[in-house]
Design a protein around this motif. Structure first.
Motif: not given
Length: 190
Positions: A46-52, A79-84, A126-136
């Motif tokens: 899963x890719x998940x969006x944190x509601x709370x 949030x996700x273990x995106x590589x997995x 793409x935008x979500x992946x770019x955001x995760x990459x920039x944070x990392x």
């Protein structure tokens, strides 16, 4: 679910039809404080969006005090273990709920359908992946180029909610120091 749409539309407009398809693929999941969302060796589905709530990325150790915390995600973030998730291989790290946690999750296969059947699905991905990459990338640069004190100060400039909601032992691990060293840093800058 409105929070997810607001989050997406802060970047790109999404039609009602696209939203209807995407939102039909979301399922809510809840986790209790300290419950594992994903264990080492499990594959992320899963890719998940944190509601709370708050989630923590960690490399666990038999001695919990030696767990390595390397990331946090908060309300209104994905949030996700995106590589997995992408490779369909077992995760080398774990995800844990630091507080009671509610997420809206989309599976890999459902996300592929959203990509294929909506106008903005690929752009959102793409935008979500770019955001995760920039944070990392920013975290890696920080560990290589800044002192622990600089990392600590930057953390609270960028994410002030950390100091209120995250136990200090996890913050110490995140910036790459022991709890005792963090205590000395905090004393020095106060």
């Amino acid at each position: 679910m409105i929070k997810i749409r607001d989050y997406i539309e802060s970047t790109v407009s999404i039609s009602d039809a696209d939203w209807k398809l995407f939102s039909s693929k979301l399922k809510t999941r809840t986790f209790k404080k300290r419950e594992r969302i994903l264990n080492v060796g499990e594959t992320e589905h899963y890719i998940s969006f944190i509601s709370s709530g708050i989630a923590r990325f960690l490399i666990p150790n038999e001695d919990e005090e030696k767990d390595v915390t390397f990331g946090f995600c908060f309300e209104n973030e994905f949030v996700s273990a995106y590589d997995s998730f992408l490779t369909k291989k077992p995760s080398l790290y774990a995800l844990e709920a630091l507080s009671d946690l509610t997420v809206w999750s989309v599976s890999y296969s459902d996300l592929q359908e959203v990509y294929n059947k909506t106008e903005v699905g690929n752009l959102i991905g793409r935008l979500s992946s770019e955001r995760l990459f920039l944070i990392k990338s920013k975290r890696e640069q920080s560990l290589l180029n800044e002192t622990a004190e600089q990392r600590y100060l930057n953390l609270f400039t960028e994410r002030p909610n950390l100091i209120k909601e995250i136990p200090l032992k996890y913050i110490a691990s995140y910036i790459g120091v022991t709890a005792q060293a963090l205590s000395r840093i905090r004393k020095r800058i106060s």
